[in-house]
Motif scaffolding. Structure first.
Motif, PDB file in Angstrom:
ATOM      1  N   ILE A 165       0.832  -1.202   0.000  1.00 25.15           N
ATOM      2  CA  ILE A 165       0.000   0.000   0.000  1.00 25.15           C
ATOM      3  C   ILE A 165       0.867   1.252   0.000  1.00 25.15           C
ATOM      4  CG2 ILE A 165      -1.661   1.360   1.339  1.00 25.15           C
ATOM      5  CD1 ILE A 165      -2.936  -0.986  -0.038  1.00 25.15           C
ATOM      6  N   GLY A 166       1.883   1.267   0.841  1.00 22.44           N
ATOM      7  CA  GLY A 166       2.738   2.438   0.960  1.00 22.44           C
ATOM      8  C   GLY A 166       3.462   2.790  -0.327  1.00 22.44           C
ATOM      9  N   THR A 167       4.030   1.800  -0.999  1.00 22.71           N
ATOM     10  CA  THR A 167       4.781   2.083  -2.227  1.00 22.71           C
ATOM     11  C   THR A 167       3.855   2.591  -3.335  1.00 22.71           C
ATOM     12  OG1 THR A 167       4.641  -0.272  -2.816  1.00 22.71           O
ATOM     13  CG2 THR A 167       6.660   0.475  -1.737  1.00 22.71           C
ATOM     14  N   GLN A 168       2.645   2.041  -3.404  1.00 24.86           N
ATOM     15  CA  GLN A 168       1.700   2.514  -4.424  1.00 24.86           C
ATOM     16  C   GLN A 168       1.178   3.909  -4.084  1.00 24.86           C
ATOM     17  OE1 GLN A 168      -0.926  -0.804  -6.185  1.00 24.86           O
ATOM     18  NE2 GLN A 168      -0.259  -1.640  -4.222  1.00 24.86           N
ATOM     19  N   ALA A 169       1.019   4.192  -2.799  1.00 23.30           N
ATOM     20  CA  ALA A 169       0.611   5.535  -2.388  1.00 23.30           C
ATOM     21  C   ALA A 169       1.678   6.559  -2.766  1.00 23.30           C
ATOM     22  CB  ALA A 169       0.352   5.573  -0.886  1.00 23.30           C
ATOM     23  N   ILE A 170       2.921   6.193  -2.560  1.00 23.26           N
ATOM     24  CA  ILE A 170       4.021   7.110  -2.907  1.00 23.26           C
ATOM     25  C   ILE A 170       4.070   7.346  -4.409  1.00 23.26           C
ATOM     26  CG2 ILE A 170       6.547   7.275  -2.981  1.00 23.26           C
ATOM     27  CD1 ILE A 170       6.516   6.036  -0.151  1.00 23.26           C
ATOM     28  N   ASP A 171       3.828   6.312  -5.191  1.00 24.31           N
ATOM     29  CA  ASP A 171       3.762   6.474  -6.642  1.00 24.31           C
ATOM     30  C   ASP A 171       2.673   7.483  -7.010  1.00 24.31           C
ATOM     31  OD1 ASP A 171       4.141   5.555  -9.555  1.00 24.31           O
ATOM     32  OD2 ASP A 171       2.039   5.064  -9.203  1.00 24.31           O
ATOM     33  N   LEU A 172       1.515   7.363  -6.366  1.00 20.84           N
ATOM     34  CA  LEU A 172       0.410   8.283  -6.627  1.00 20.84           C
ATOM     35  C   LEU A 172       0.782   9.713  -6.242  1.00 20.84           C
ATOM     36  CD1 LEU A 172      -2.718   8.334  -7.405  1.00 20.84           C
ATOM     37  CD2 LEU A 172      -3.096   8.338  -4.930  1.00 20.84           C
ATOM     38  N   VAL A 173       1.416   9.874  -5.095  1.00 18.09           N
ATOM     39  CA  VAL A 173       1.807  11.209  -4.620  1.00 18.09           C
ATOM     40  C   VAL A 173       2.812  11.846  -5.565  1.00 18.09           C
ATOM     41  CG1 VAL A 173       3.097  12.409  -2.810  1.00 18.09           C
ATOM     42  CG2 VAL A 173       1.293  10.795  -2.189  1.00 18.09           C
ATOM     43  N   LYS A 208     -15.023  10.795  14.260  1.00 15.76           N
ATOM     44  CA  LYS A 208     -16.066  11.784  13.991  1.00 15.76           C
ATOM     45  C   LYS A 208     -16.695  11.475  12.621  1.00 15.76           C
ATOM     46  CE  LYS A 208     -13.846  15.382  16.751  1.00 15.76           C
ATOM     47  NZ  LYS A 208     -12.807  14.476  17.294  1.00 15.76           N
ATOM     48  N   PRO A 209     -17.901  11.943  12.367  1.00 18.75           N
ATOM     49  CA  PRO A 209     -18.550  11.670  11.081  1.00 18.75           C
ATOM     50  C   PRO A 209     -17.674  12.080   9.905  1.00 18.75           C
ATOM     51  CG  PRO A 209     -20.119  12.640  12.611  1.00 18.75           C
ATOM     52  CD  PRO A 209     -18.769  12.717  13.272  1.00 18.75           C
ATOM     53  N   GLY A 210     -17.451  11.143   8.987  1.00 16.40           N
ATOM     54  CA  GLY A 210     -16.660  11.420   7.795  1.00 16.40           C
ATOM     55  C   GLY A 210     -15.160  11.380   8.001  1.00 16.40           C
ATOM     56  N   GLN A 211     -14.702  11.059   9.216  1.00 14.24           N
ATOM     57  CA  GLN A 211     -13.259  11.109   9.490  1.00 14.24           C
ATOM     58  C   GLN A 211     -12.507   9.929   8.895  1.00 14.24           C
ATOM     59  OE1 GLN A 211     -12.312  11.529  13.672  1.00 14.24           O
ATOM     60  NE2 GLN A 211     -10.160  12.033  13.287  1.00 14.24           N
ATOM     61  N   ILE A 212     -13.175   8.783   8.699  1.00 17.91           N
ATOM     62  CA  ILE A 212     -12.523   7.603   8.150  1.00 17.91           C
ATOM     63  C   ILE A 212     -12.929   7.416   6.691  1.00 17.91           C
ATOM     64  CG2 ILE A 212     -12.336   5.088   8.263  1.00 17.91           C
ATOM     65  CD1 ILE A 212     -12.675   5.255  11.252  1.00 17.91           C
ATOM     66  N   ILE A 213     -11.928   7.259   5.828  1.00 16.72           N
ATOM     67  CA  ILE A 213     -12.147   6.915   4.418  1.00 16.72           C
ATOM     68  C   ILE A 213     -11.505   5.543   4.199  1.00 16.72           C
ATOM     69  CG2 ILE A 213     -11.928   7.630   2.023  1.00 16.72           C
ATOM     70  CD1 ILE A 213     -13.321   9.697   3.746  1.00 16.72           C
ATOM     71  N   PRO A 214     -12.285   4.519   3.836  1.00 17.70           N
ATOM     72  CA  PRO A 214     -11.716   3.182   3.677  1.00 17.70           C
ATOM     73  C   PRO A 214     -10.868   3.067   2.418  1.00 17.70           C
ATOM     74  CG  PRO A 214     -14.030   3.169   3.074  1.00 17.70           C
ATOM     75  CD  PRO A 214     -13.736   4.542   3.605  1.00 17.70           C
ATOM     76  N   VAL A 215      -9.779   2.309   2.511  1.00 19.02           N
ATOM     77  CA  VAL A 215      -8.853   2.147   1.392  1.00 19.02           C
ATOM     78  C   VAL A 215      -8.843   0.724   0.843  1.00 19.02           C
ATOM     79  CG1 VAL A 215      -6.399   2.285   0.708  1.00 19.02           C
ATOM     80  CG2 VAL A 215      -7.408   4.090   2.094  1.00 19.02           C
ATOM     81  N   ARG A 235      -4.112   1.576  -6.619  1.00 16.59           N
ATOM     82  CA  ARG A 235      -3.924   3.025  -6.629  1.00 16.59           C
ATOM     83  C   ARG A 235      -5.257   3.774  -6.698  1.00 16.59           C
ATOM     84  NH1 ARG A 235       0.551   3.142 -11.259  1.00 16.59           N
ATOM     85  NH2 ARG A 235      -0.867   1.485 -11.940  1.00 16.59           N
ATOM     86  N   GLY A 236      -6.281   3.125  -7.266  1.00 15.71           N
ATOM     87  CA  GLY A 236      -7.601   3.747  -7.294  1.00 15.71           C
ATOM     88  C   GLY A 236      -8.175   3.930  -5.900  1.00 15.71           C
ATOM     89  N   PRO A 237      -8.283   2.844  -5.090  1.00 17.36           N
ATOM     90  CA  PRO A 237      -8.751   3.007  -3.712  1.00 17.36           C
ATOM     91  C   PRO A 237      -7.883   3.940  -2.869  1.00 17.36           C
ATOM     92  CG  PRO A 237      -8.859   0.707  -4.356  1.00 17.36           C
ATOM     93  CD  PRO A 237      -8.150   1.429  -5.461  1.00 17.36           C
ATOM     94  N   ILE A 238      -6.565   3.902  -3.098  1.00 20.10           N
ATOM     95  CA  ILE A 238      -5.678   4.801  -2.350  1.00 20.10           C
ATOM     96  C   ILE A 238      -5.990   6.255  -2.689  1.00 20.10           C
ATOM     97  CG2 ILE A 238      -3.271   5.564  -2.096  1.00 20.10           C
ATOM     98  CD1 ILE A 238      -2.489   2.570  -2.527  1.00 20.10           C
ATOM     99  N   VAL A 281      -8.857  11.832  -8.141  1.00 17.79           N
ATOM    100  CA  VAL A 281      -7.536  12.116  -8.684  1.00 17.79           C
ATOM    101  C   VAL A 281      -7.492  11.625 -10.127  1.00 17.79           C
ATOM    102  CG1 VAL A 281      -5.060  11.752  -8.425  1.00 17.79           C
ATOM    103  CG2 VAL A 281      -6.533  11.848  -6.387  1.00 17.79           C
ATOM    104  N   PRO A 282      -7.371  12.508 -11.095  1.00 21.28           N
ATOM    105  CA  PRO A 282      -7.381  12.079 -12.500  1.00 21.28           C
ATOM    106  C   PRO A 282      -6.282  11.057 -12.799  1.00 21.28           C
ATOM    107  CG  PRO A 282      -7.623  14.465 -12.346  1.00 21.28           C
ATOM    108  CD  PRO A 282      -7.285  13.982 -10.970  1.00 21.28           C
ATOM    109  N   ASP A 283      -6.658  10.021 -13.530  1.00 27.38           N
ATOM    110  CA  ASP A 283      -5.716   8.990 -13.984  1.00 27.38           C
ATOM    111  C   ASP A 283      -4.975   8.325 -12.826  1.00 27.38           C
ATOM    112  OD1 ASP A 283      -6.286   9.529 -16.745  1.00 27.38           O
ATOM    113  OD2 ASP A 283      -5.009  11.304 -16.593  1.00 27.38           O
ATOM    114  N   ALA A 284      -5.657   8.202 -11.694  1.00 30.25           N
ATOM    115  CA  ALA A 284      -5.031   7.535 -10.544  1.00 30.25           C
ATOM    116  C   ALA A 284      -4.698   6.087 -10.858  1.00 30.25           C
ATOM    117  CB  ALA A 284      -5.957   7.604  -9.335  1.00 30.25           C
TER     118      ALA A 284
END
Length: 435
Positions: A38-46, A169-176, A294-297, A307-310
């Motif tokens: 997950i981390g390496t794909q997140a970094i690619d996205l960033v 809190k409401p909306g604080q968690i976004i599932p990946v 990378r889409g869910p991330i 995020v366009p073209d994630a």
């Protein structure tokens, strides 16, 4: 469970946006588990979206020091955290090599609480990509510090559900997780009262179609040969036993406050449809993309914006076949066992998860056969013996126990479950040796 104004709010709600630190410019992000899948794909996205995201801190276990130092340098983070204190000299050397003598290296935090420290640091979003229940403390720290939590660490929600629900809190968690990111997006199409059923898809893993008898002699190499996803060894073996799907059923129940009898698992080998929501009017909305995390991330980091073209999209000019099959609960009893411990609540899910982690490790080192994983986990759960709470009035679904659950309760239950799983594994090996 029926939806009503008195029902508790779901942890994940696409209609709500928690944004306490909204500001112009890129979002500051902390990535936990940066050297994992997950981390390496997140970094690619960033790195492909520098105007949207800026990483301020990274954490990792410490097994891939060179990669961690390279990530830190490319992202220009201010802090690097490692769980293993013994790798600090090697990390400092690797960072110095990356940065050169004329540039200061990032602050280094080390020890079992290092990830928890950076989870509470100044940022907008914390992506928890740690594998295992060790992700619970960072999850709680991020929530308590008021950060948006992009949650890929399902185990922290499984073992500490009441603790997480008390803080979020409401909306604080976004599932990946791909399945829960899919449900999250599909749920945006209707109101909560419109939902009839959640349908969680499973690839079926490498052993789809095999009977329980045919699974008796499968090897570690067989179990690690996932047909669709490239993941770490523990998650891959959990996919082979379908324990991962059982955990996702519990997670869906906690995230969306939908009763277990309204959460279905269906086998979809192509892994194109990541999950579906059936609405009361008979419509079913499916979220579909080619298999790519990378889409869910991107949903976790960017929501409510996309995020366009994630990640890649389908080429609809090419023919394809999508299949769906019922789950074989006899060959793969893990999902029904997960429903059972989810209904028990309290520390039962922690016992289930911890015993499974021990049994997966025993299987990997050859101390337990494949079918022995769930046989042993089932016995540990039975011996734990958490009593079912009384059913909610007129709803037929047990009410959630554990509102007074503490981190100490979870740790104590996990310690017992791990020890008991090891004992049962050793007893099985001794019995076989004398057979």
């Amino acid at each position: 469970m029926t939806d009503s104004p008195a029902s508790p709010a779901p942890l994940a709600d696409p209609h709500l946006v928690y944004d306490p630190l909204a500001a112009d410019g890129p979002k500051d992000v902390v990535i936990l588990g940066s050297t994992g899948s997950i981390g390496t794909q997140a970094i690619d996205l960033v790195l492909r979206n520098p105007g949207r995201f800026r990483v301020t801190a990274l954490s990792a276990n410490g097994g891939r020091v060179s990669l961690l130092a390279e990530q830190a340098h490319r992202l220009r983070v201010t802090t690097v955290a490692v769980a293993r204190e013994d790798v600090v000299p090697a990390l400092r050397e690797a960072l110095t090599a990356q940065y050169g003598t004329g540039e200061p290296i990032p602050e280094i935090l080390a020890g079992p609480d290092a990830a928890t420290q950076v989870a509470a640091s100044d940022c907008h979003t914390v992506l928890n990509g740690i594998t295992g229940s060790i992700g619970l403390a960072p999850t709680l720290a991020a929530l308590e510090a008021g950060r948006t939590l992009a949650l890929a660490n399902k185990e922290s929600l499984i073992v500490g559900g009441p603790l997480v629900k008390a803080l979020a809190k409401p909306g604080q968690i976004i599932p990946v997780d791909s399945e829960h990111a899919a449900l999250f997006q599909a749920l945006a199409a209707g109101t909560r009262s419109d939902v009839r059923k959640l349908v969680v898809t499973a690839s079926g893993g490498p052993f789809r179609g095999r009977t329980r008898a045919e699974l008796a002699g499968v090897t570690v190499e067989d179990a690690l040969a996932h047909p669709t996803w490239a993941m770490g060894p523990v998650i891959t073996i959990n996919s082979a036993t379908l324990v991962n799907k059982g955990l996702e059923v519990i997670e869906a129940h906690l995230l969306y406050d939908i009763s277990f009898d309204r959460i279905e698992v269906v086998v979809h080998p192509q892994s194109y449809v990541h999950s579906m929501v059936e609405f009361t009017d008979g419509s079913t909305l499916a979220q579909a993309t080619p298999p790519d995390m990378r889409g869910p991330i991107a949903i976790g980091l960017g929501w409510p914006e996309r995020v366009p073209d994630a990640a890649p999209a389908f080429d609809w000019s090419k023919a394809s076949t999508w299949e769906f099959f019922p789950l074989d609960n006899e060959a793969f009893p893990s999902v029904n066992l997960a429903r059972h411990v989810g209904r028990l609540g309290g520390t039962a899910p922690a016992v289930f998860n911890a015993a499974n982690e021990e049994c997966v490790e025993a299987f990997r080192r050859g101390a337990l056969p494949f079918n022995g994983i769930m046989e042993t986990v089932t016995r540990v759960v039975e011996e734990h013996g958490t009593p079912a709470p009384p059913a909610s009035a007129g709803r037929g679904e047990p009410s959630h126990p554990g509102t007074s659950l503490t981190v100490s309760d979870v740790l104590e239950a996990e310690t017992w479950a791990r020890a008991r799983a090891r004992e049962l594994t050793a007893q099985k090996a001794t019995a076989e040796a004398h057979a």
